[in-house]
Write an enzyme that holds these catalytic residues in place. Structure first.
Site: not given
Ligand code: GDP
Ligand code: IMO
Ligand code: MG
Length: 436
Positions: A21, A49
């Site tokens: 994340d 994502h």
């Molecule tokens: P990912 O799994 O790595 O793609 O990330 P996620 O989407 O799960 O979580 C990242 C969150 O942060 C999302 O809600 C994005 O819209 C937000 N985000 C990404 N870059 C930025 C940033 O530079 N600033 C802010 N405020 N939010 C961001």
């Molecule tokens: P993105 O791509 C955050 C974490 C789960 C749990 C552990 C194992 O959005 O960054 P699983 O379901 O894979 O067996 O869970 O890994 N986890 C993540 N946490 N972002 C992710 O993906 C994750 N994918 C798995 O929360 O702790």
């Molecule tokens: Mg994510």
């Protein structure tokens, strides 16, 4: 890498450097315009994502997409997307995402392909995930319950069904039923509708057929022709099955190794490896988190940063930036650059802390330790930096950042040992500082 130039004949990988994340989806969406093909290599629908793009129908507004399996490159016209062989493929989730795109007026026809070698993730994998978590009770991992562990377990156990198996439905159903029987012997008679699932796969197999691809051959041939590939990493290095905080990890290689095995592209073809690093740290699920803040500061980061899981909606645990983790990730992934994300979230904190070292039994640790018992006992050394009050959301040039924000960025750069070329200042496509 220049922010303008198209990148030809090479592969750039974007990987998560913390516990997921970090904001991978956003950078993939921004970079997609410069690449021909965008591919996923690892993980499954555990990934979430998030991408915000300008809404074509409502000027000034943005549209939010959350993808679990479809590469974020689908939001850029004309780009080809590939779900690589390393992905745990849950076809119902994949097609739900295709529907969302089509409803939004984004054509997916002949733009998205699935590796013939990707393993299929079934409802029984989710049922087993749930059962295993329940059985672990207080030792549960806190998985996303998307069936990831059980699907990869079947892959390693060599009983998995792969996408190409759909070509012969009779053989597919026989193997499927054999697997259910084996697994029910192992895990008990977990409940779910076998016939409904088989019917679904029979029906969907025709739709999947034109999307099936010998992806390793396709991707390597594309590179040979001078095309460029962007790989969208999933999860994060500290969730890597080998290098993460085992057993509190996911079940695939979320660091750079997974990009190689999950696409079939050799290491020498990788030109850039961009690590996505949040300006602070978050984690969802259980497991060690040395810099976690269990107080109002952690709550403040969660609220301002909107730190709630994109897949499960769970509140994310929040804490200070951990340079030991950052440095470990730079090493593991051979990062060539970093995208520091969410710097804007740290506006308004009078001081900011960064973990610089772990000490165990009064000795400095050289790197991130393997043992969770050691991690429990470590003493963390922090440095404290002055914060800033200015809103960063409109800043587009590095020199326009407040001095203390630049100090923070440069300190992280120095501590983790890698250049920060991109700095995130908001959720939108334009909210990025390019610093070549
Ligand atoms: P990912 O799994 O790595 O793609 O990330 P996620 O989407 O799960 O979580 C990242 C969150 O942060 C999302 O809600 C994005 O819209 C937000 N985000 C990404 N870059 C930025 C940033 O530079 N600033 C802010 N405020 N939010 C961001
Ligand atoms: P993105 O791509 C955050 C974490 C789960 C749990 C552990 C194992 O959005 O960054 P699983 O379901 O894979 O067996 O869970 O890994 N986890 C993540 N946490 N972002 C992710 O993906 C994750 N994918 C798995 O929360 O702790
Ligand atoms: Mg994510």
């Amino acid at each position: 890498m220049s922010s303008q130039a198209k990148v030809l004949g090479n592969l750039t990988a974007v990987v998560g450097t913390q516990w997921g994340d970090e904001g991978k989806g956003k950078l993939i969406d921004i970079l997609a315009a410069k690449f021909d093909i965008i591919a996923r290599a690892t993980g499954g629908a555990n990934a979430g994502h998030t991408i915000h793009i300008p809404d074509k129908n409502n000027p000034g507004q943005s549209q939010k997409f959350v993808f679990h399996l479809v590469p974020a490159g689908m939001l850029t016209d004309g780009k080809i997307c590939v779900v690589g062989n390393g992905v745990a493929m849950h076809l119902p989730t994949f097609f739900e995402e295709i529907e969302v795109l089509e409803k939004a007026g984004i054509s997916t026809a002949e733009r998205i392909f699935i590796s013939d070698r990707a393993h299929l993730l079934f409802e029984y994998h989710k049922a087993i995930d749930e059962l295993q978590e329940m059985a672990k009770d207080s030792k549960k991992i806190g998985t996303t319950k998307r069936g990831i562990g059980p699907c990869y377990t079947d892959k390693i156990r060599r009983i998995g069904l792969r996408v190409h198996d759909l070509d012969n439905f009779e053989k597919f159903s026989a193997k499927y039923l054999e697997n259910v029987e084996t697994l029910q012997k192992m895990y008990g008679k977990f409940k779910y509708d076998i016939q409904a699932e088989l019917n679904y796969y029979k029906e969907i197999s025709l739709r999947v057929k034109p999307m099936i691809l010998d992806s390793a051959y396709y991707l390597n041939e594309a590179l040979d022709k001078g095309q460029s590939i962007l790989v969208e990493g999933a999860n994060g290095a500290l969730l890597d099955i080998d290098h993460g905080t085992y057993p509190y990890v996911t079940s695939s290689n979320a660091s750079i190794g997974g990009v190689v095995t999950g696409t079939g592209i050799g290491v020498t073809k990788i030109k850039n490896i961009v690590g996505i690093m949040k300006a602070y740290t978050t984690r969802v699920g259980e497991g060690p988190f040395p810099t976690e803040l269990n107080d109002e500061l952690g709550e403040k980061i969660r609220t301002i940063g909107g730190e709630f899981g994109a897949t499960t909606g769970r509140p994310r645990r929040c804490g200070w930036f951990d340079a030991v983790v950052g440095k470990y990730s730079v090493m593991l992934n051979s990062l060539t650059s970093i995208n520091l994300t969410k710097l804007d979230v740290l506006t308004g904190f009078p001081t900011l802390k960064i973990a610089t070292n772990y000490k165990y039994l009064n000795e400095y640790l050289k790197s991130f330790p393997a043992s969770l018992d050691v991690l429990k006992e470590i003493e963390i050394e922090y440095i404290e930096l002055p914060g800033w009050e200015e809103d960063l959301s409109k800043v587009r040039k590095y020199q326009d950042l407040p001095k203390n924000a630049r100090l923070y960025v440069e300190k992280i750069e120095e501590l983790v040992g890698c250049k920060i070329n991109y700095i995130g200042t908001g959720v939108g496509r334009d909210d990025m500082i390019f610093r070549d």
